[in-house]
Design an enzyme around this catalytic site. Sequence first.
Site, PDB file in Angstrom:
ATOM      1  N   ALA A  85      14.782 -48.806 -44.462  1.00  0.00           N
ATOM      2  CA  ALA A  85      14.462 -47.851 -44.125  1.00  0.00           C
ATOM      3  C   ALA A  85      13.378 -48.943 -42.856  1.00  0.00           C
ATOM      4  O   ALA A  85      12.267 -48.357 -42.184  1.00  0.00           O
ATOM      5  CB  ALA A  85      13.560 -47.042 -44.631  1.00  0.00           C
TER       6      ALA A  85
ATOM      7  N   GLY B 168      14.436 -50.161 -40.172  1.00  0.00           N
ATOM      8  CA  GLY B 168      15.000 -49.672 -38.525  1.00  0.00           C
ATOM      9  C   GLY B 168      14.130 -48.839 -37.838  1.00  0.00           C
ATOM     10  O   GLY B 168      13.066 -48.021 -38.359  1.00  0.00           O
TER      11      GLY B 168
ATOM     12  N   ARG C 223      18.229 -44.055 -31.056  1.00  0.00           N
ATOM     13  CA  ARG C 223      18.885 -42.619 -30.441  1.00  0.00           C
ATOM     14  C   ARG C 223      18.054 -41.850 -31.379  1.00  0.00           C
ATOM     15  O   ARG C 223      18.100 -40.603 -30.753  1.00  0.00           O
ATOM     16  CB  ARG C 223      19.543 -42.424 -31.322  1.00  0.00           C
ATOM     17  CG  ARG C 223      20.840 -43.990 -30.404  1.00  0.00           C
ATOM     18  CD  ARG C 223      22.375 -44.482 -30.879  1.00  0.00           C
ATOM     19  NE  ARG C 223      22.269 -45.426 -32.516  1.00  0.00           N
ATOM     20  CZ  ARG C 223      22.927 -44.914 -33.694  1.00  0.00           C
ATOM     21  NH1 ARG C 223      24.248 -44.913 -33.037  1.00  0.00           N
ATOM     22  NH2 ARG C 223      22.912 -45.767 -34.174  1.00  0.00           N
TER      23      ARG C 223
ATOM     24  N   GLY D  77      18.809 -58.503 -39.802  1.00  0.00           N
ATOM     25  CA  GLY D  77      20.512 -57.363 -40.210  1.00  0.00           C
ATOM     26  C   GLY D  77      20.140 -56.999 -42.180  1.00  0.00           C
ATOM     27  O   GLY D  77      18.648 -57.678 -43.344  1.00  0.00           O
TER      28      GLY D  77
ATOM     29  N   ASN E 109      21.357 -40.859 -37.664  1.00  0.00           N
ATOM     30  CA  ASN E 109      21.064 -41.071 -36.296  1.00  0.00           C
ATOM     31  C   ASN E 109      20.365 -40.287 -34.660  1.00  0.00           C
ATOM     32  O   ASN E 109      20.476 -41.251 -33.737  1.00  0.00           O
ATOM     33  CB  ASN E 109      21.571 -41.766 -35.424  1.00  0.00           C
ATOM     34  CG  ASN E 109      22.716 -43.106 -36.906  1.00  0.00           C
ATOM     35  OD1 ASN E 109      21.547 -44.094 -36.990  1.00  0.00           O
ATOM     36  ND2 ASN E 109      23.705 -43.009 -37.443  1.00  0.00           N
TER      37      ASN E 109
ATOM     38  N   ARG F  64      -2.778 -15.808 -44.014  1.00  0.00           N
ATOM     39  CA  ARG F  64      -3.635 -17.105 -44.179  1.00  0.00           C
ATOM     40  C   ARG F  64      -4.020 -17.435 -45.174  1.00  0.00           C
ATOM     41  O   ARG F  64      -4.636 -17.063 -46.155  1.00  0.00           O
ATOM     42  CB  ARG F  64      -5.035 -17.236 -42.898  1.00  0.00           C
ATOM     43  CG  ARG F  64      -4.141 -16.472 -41.256  1.00  0.00           C
ATOM     44  CD  ARG F  64      -5.057 -16.512 -39.915  1.00  0.00           C
ATOM     45  NE  ARG F  64      -6.202 -17.746 -39.894  1.00  0.00           N
ATOM     46  CZ  ARG F  64      -7.216 -17.588 -38.773  1.00  0.00           C
ATOM     47  NH1 ARG F  64      -7.855 -16.506 -39.178  1.00  0.00           N
ATOM     48  NH2 ARG F  64      -7.519 -18.496 -39.081  1.00  0.00           N
TER      49      ARG F  64
ATOM     50  N   ALA G 213      -8.177   2.287 -40.406  1.00  0.00           N
ATOM     51  CA  ALA G 213      -7.777   1.599 -39.695  1.00  0.00           C
ATOM     52  C   ALA G 213      -9.286   0.660 -38.754  1.00  0.00           C
ATOM     53  O   ALA G 213     -10.249   0.927 -37.878  1.00  0.00           O
ATOM     54  CB  ALA G 213      -6.667   2.337 -38.492  1.00  0.00           C
TER      55      ALA G 213
ATOM     56  N   ASN H   6     -16.112 -12.520 -39.600  1.00  0.00           N
ATOM     57  CA  ASN H   6     -17.197 -13.800 -41.041  1.00  0.00           C
ATOM     58  C   ASN H   6     -17.422 -14.827 -39.491  1.00  0.00           C
ATOM     59  O   ASN H   6     -18.387 -15.697 -40.541  1.00  0.00           O
ATOM     60  CB  ASN H   6     -16.203 -13.860 -41.268  1.00  0.00           C
ATOM     61  CG  ASN H   6     -15.091 -14.581 -40.626  1.00  0.00           C
ATOM     62  OD1 ASN H   6     -14.916 -14.055 -38.965  1.00  0.00           O
ATOM     63  ND2 ASN H   6     -14.288 -14.961 -41.312  1.00  0.00           N
TER      64      ASN H   6
END
Length: 493
Positions: free
Chosen positions: A13, A15, A19, A84, A239, A344, A391, A397
């Site tokens: 991992a 690299g 791209r 490599g 990639n 939330r 309603a 708060n």
Amino acid sequence: MSANRPAAVVVLAAGEGTRMKSATPKVLHEICGRTLLGHVVESSRALDPAHLVVVVGHAREQVSAHLAGIDAGVRTAVQEEQNGTGHAVRTGLDALAREGMTLTGTVVVTCGDTPLLTGATLRALTEAHAADGNAVTVLSAEVPDATGYGRIVRDPADGAVTAIVEHKDATDAERALREINSGVFAFDAELLTDALAKLRTDNSQGEEYLTDVLGIVRTAGHRVGAAIAADHREILGINNRVQLAEARRLLNGRLLERAMLDGVTVVDPATTWLDVTVSYEPDAVVHPGTQLLGGTHVAAGAEVGPHSRLTDTAVGAGAVVSNTVAQGAEIGAGAQVGPYTFLRPGTVLGGGVKAGSFVEMKNATLGEGTKVPHLSYVGDASIGEHTNIGAASVFVNYDGVDKHRSTIGSHCRTGADNMFVAPVTVGDGAYTAAGSVITKDVPPGSLAVARGQQRNIAGWVARKRPGSAAARAAAEGSGEPSTEGGEETGRGV
């Protein structure tokens, strides 16, 4: 402990992934609730390796911090220069050697950008490696179109791998082969260590290629084999963003199939998305346009959607959640949520609660049977059982510096357009009048009225808006003549 338990798994991992064209390292891009690297670590853990090493390089601090957060047992090895794949594996093994670990048995090498690779396929690789007595076993796949991939060339007599030929170097006969190299291998640990020391860099890239190990061990008289993956799509590497989206689609399809086989009704799989960490029970129903993310759990008989996004949210048995966004919430059995509701973090809805249209809640606890039907904000509040919130109510708060909490008791009836200015308590069984601003505690069983007295100024329209449509309507309604000749001035009251 399995007889095929690897001595180590080495994940490459290091690299950059240019791209992807992103400030985020390639292996940290996410699909279905995990990073690419996170998926690989998870599948590697299915082998129960004695050691799991991830070779990092580009953005090493970021990648290492992520690994520490998802799996404290992962070791990291830093490849200072990307010389490599062979050099990367040697870097990983050297890190173990410095800790005094001598490896015997099997070493599996895989890539950090293959999120679709499953633990089952890796187990099949190690089992074939042991059963065939191979020094190296390549995970291969038969693909519909092998253009651009390295081809697996086998000995027709015994099926051993004689070479991996890159597409550009292949003959016409070799290009006709559909079995390709995945870049995932199982090695004999001692032979791998020896061969890595013999790798050369006399190639066009000037790098140490891991695939050259195959030729070294074969020349030494050892067998190289291949195990074919059952599904060629598992070996797909990422990639660019196009491949990332395709992998997400494939993995999501796999998750949805598993959910449906486990008894979940998914009305429209094409518009439904799951994370790998989502759980569910039989007879849950998921309607179109729904995303279930994080640690979300949907209990038996619950319905979620359409057009809902739930993150780290628990949905109780028989609850109905429609057109809702929820994060870190608990929705009780038989509750009704939505449409157009926002729950939330810290919201806990008891059984049978209703959180209706255009309601937002945060850090609020609602007891059994309580209703907040419309157009309200409930923040930092505790509400008892079987209470009705009118309603257009707002729990005020925040004082500009600190958050404060309000408490509404059980069996209360609060009027429409109420403001509860925290900290404030409304006792059990109390009522509040419509339009009230509640700034003081309301004793149990009391009616609180907190609004200005209404004053009607007779004849105001005729005097201040003579000749207007309102004046004519008022005159007709009262049976009195209107005052003619005036014009609307547009001035305020």
